[in-house]
Design an enzyme around this catalytic site. Structure first.
Site, short mmCIF file in Angstrom:
data_model
loop_
_atom_site.label_atom_id
_atom_site.label_comp_id
_atom_site.label_asym_id
_atom_site.label_seq_id
_atom_site.Cartn_x
_atom_site.Cartn_y
_atom_site.Cartn_z
N GLU A 18 9.20 3.51 14.12
CA GLU A 18 9.87 3.92 12.90
C GLU A 18 9.77 5.43 12.75
OE1 GLU A 18 9.48 -0.10 10.18
OE2 GLU A 18 8.06 1.53 9.82
N ASN B 275 0.80 -1.23 0.00
CA ASN B 275 0.00 0.00 0.00
C ASN B 275 0.84 1.28 0.00
OD1 ASN B 275 0.79 -0.61 2.63
ND2 ASN B 275 -1.03 0.26 3.57
N CYS C 71 -2.73 1.59 6.90
CA CYS C 71 -2.79 0.97 8.22
C CYS C 71 -3.31 1.92 9.29
CB CYS C 71 -1.42 0.43 8.60
SG CYS C 71 -0.11 1.65 8.44
N GLU D 207 5.33 -3.31 12.31
CA GLU D 207 4.17 -2.43 12.25
C GLU D 207 3.06 -3.25 11.63
OE1 GLU D 207 1.34 -0.60 10.43
OE2 GLU D 207 2.93 0.24 9.19
#
Length: 533
Positions: A511, A203, A338, A304
């Site tokens: 991150e 994505n 997400c 993640e």
């Protein structure tokens, strides 16, 4: 009559379904001459041309600074039309092992370069990504489906991590600790962990790579990237620009592979003893599998994983701003991020006004179509299975009493109408699992405590959003939401400077930000004794 799509690359026309090669001129690569599948909307029945620099359209694996073919290939498809874009080398376990071995050998010298030297190379990479931003964006739209404007935004976001970590490379500091004894000195040193396996989703096929790789390279780690099988072209284009930036051979490797070979390649990248670190973005289910693989050799892991973000609108909120935030948070990439809002909780005092304004805004601002159409805001979902999942969530909600206010229908191929549901209850499937599509289920609530209970009733906790003008309420809710990131009166929160990550089953580690670089560092304690001071 078969569909025909052709690529002009380095003076050759490649027919994906044949081995013939026809010489042509020019230094640009383009995809065109397409017979689109029947039954699609009229905008999808015309040819779309992808005109990019030939050097960026790579279809082989990239190992130890060389472009490497595999015995087999796999197709990359345009999710809007189902048409084939390219055939890409289908790397397997052997190529994965070769990449890991190359990365390990390169690590022995890369870690010895100064932080200033690594910083300069990352900055060159950043400059090249910006220089080729339009071509890179076209690749994203072609293989991922998102509107071109969004793809350009992703490239800006992707480049920002190269810039940020090029700067952070020179800010990795250790400590001198005051000892209890007079004859010694105590030092804490930070050193790179080693080879990192980077496994990324479809994505954000560019940004999810740079967010991990830039941090790793900044501190002296080397990497092997396994991009998603749907979107390998963006990863390979980044490899080409890494070469141009002067990144040494073996420091950045890419092993594209098909869905069928992904489990075997992923297992190698998670179990090879030369790999010291794994970074993964993807589903919680896959993350658990990779964690089991990593446990055998006790590797460092950051992940993640899935989200199920609540979007809470309180009575004190500015409704117009909340509606704008809902559109931005939900419909970016057709709901396939997400951190997309998945559960909309609206307080009873403004519930009806919010629904009315959101419905009008959806009509006014959302346009479904191919990502290369200038007016498109909603591209396709990544594949038919993704559309079927959204359709199933809508059907389940309606069967349990939800009311469809907007959309609700499956379109051709992997397209879905943007959908707004009211009269939603917490037992519905869309409230219990991540939809990953353009669906807005709205639940009415009465009290702050009720909203928090609904929002926190999830096994995952990546992002959450709240709209309120009550400062005390903002502090209370932001602190009590069980998520790793909170947007307050703001729906677009991702930035290189921010710490991205979740709690519960949404992952491990962070991150971006100054903390993202720590994921690739070990702390070594050095005690020097016997000193005469």
């Amino acid at each position: 009559m078969s569909a025909l799509r052709w690529l002009s690359v380095a003076g050759l026309v490649l027919l994906p379904n044949a081995r013939s090669r026809l010489p042509v001129g020019g230094r640009r690569a383009f995809l065109g001459q397409i017979r689109i599948l029947p039954g699609l909307p009229s905008m999808l029945r015309r040819p779309y041309s992808l005109d990019i620099s030939a050097e960026l359209l790579r279809t082989q694996g990239f190992i130890n600074g060389r472009w490497v073919s595999a015995p087999d290939t796999f197709p990359v498809l345009d999710p809007a039309t189902g048409e084939e874009l390219a055939q890409v080398s289908d790397c397997g376990p052997q190529q994965a092992r070769d990449a890991v071995s190359s990365a390990y050998k390169a690590f022995l010298s890369w870690k010895c370069q100064t932080a200033k030297e690594r910083s300069a190379l990352l900055r060159k990479w950043f400059d090249l990504v910006n220089q080729h931003n339009e071509d890179l964006a076209k690749l994203i739209t072609a293989e991922c489906g998102k509107p071109l404007k969004e793809s350009l935004g992703e490239i800006t976001y992707s480049a920002s991590f190269l810039e940020w970590f090029s700067e952070e490379a020179r800010r990795v500091y250790g400590d001198i600790v005051p000892p209890a004894a007079k004859d010694r000195k105590m030092l804490l040193m930070k050193q790179p962990v080693g080879v990192a396996s980077i496994i990324t989703p479809w994505n954000f096929p560019s940004a999810m790579i740079t967010r991990k790789v830039a941090a790793a390279l900044a501190v002296g780690c080397t990497v092997v990237v396994k991009p998603a099988e749907d979107t390998p072209l963006s990863a390979l284009a980044l490899a080409e620009l890494a070469v141009q930036a002067g990144i040494p051979p073996g420091v950045f490797n890419v092993v594209p592979c098909s869905r069928e070979k992904a489990p075997a390649v992923g297992e190698i990248l998670c179990t090879d003893p030369l790999v010291s670190k794994i970074s993964f973005t993807g589903s919680t289910a896959t993350g658990k599998v990779l964690l089991k693989h990593a446990a055998g050799t006790v590797k460092r892991v950051s992940m993640e994983l899935g989200g199920h973000a609540p979007f809470i609108v309180f009575d004190s909120a500015d409704v117009d701003k909340a509606v704008a935030g809902a559109l931005a948070s939900k419909f970016r990439n057709s709901g396939q991020t997400c951190v997309c809002s998945n559960r909309f909780l609206v307080q009873s005092g403004i519930h009806d006004a919010f629904l009315e304004k959101l419905g009008k805004a959806m009509d006014a601002e959302l346009r479904t179509g191919h990502g290369f159409e200038p007016t498109t805001t909603q591209g396709p979902l990544i594949n038919v299975s993704a559309a079927e999942k959204v359709e199933h969530h809508i059907e389940d909600a309606v069967s349990r009493g939800a009311v469809v206010l907007k959309g609700g229908k499956r379109l051709e191929g992997s397209f879905m109408q943007p959908t707004l549901l009211s009269n939603v209850s917490t037992d519905m499937l869309c409230m219990r699992e991540e939809t990953f599509g353009p669906l807005v289920p709205v639940v009415k609530f009465n009290t702050e405590e009720e909203a928090l209970a609904i929002a926190n009733a999830s096994e995952v906790g990546l992002a959450g959003y709240l709209y309120s003008q009550n400062l005390s309420q903002i502090w209370r809710v932001a602190e009590q939401l069980e998520v790793g990131m909170v947007g307050v009166n703001e729906a677009v929160i991702s930035a290189a400077e921010g710490a991205f990550g979740g709690v519960k089953q949404s992952g491990l580690g962070r991150e971006g930000s100054k903390y993202g670089i720590d994921e690739y560092l070990e702390v070594k304690y050095v005690c020097i004794g016997g000193l005469t001071l």
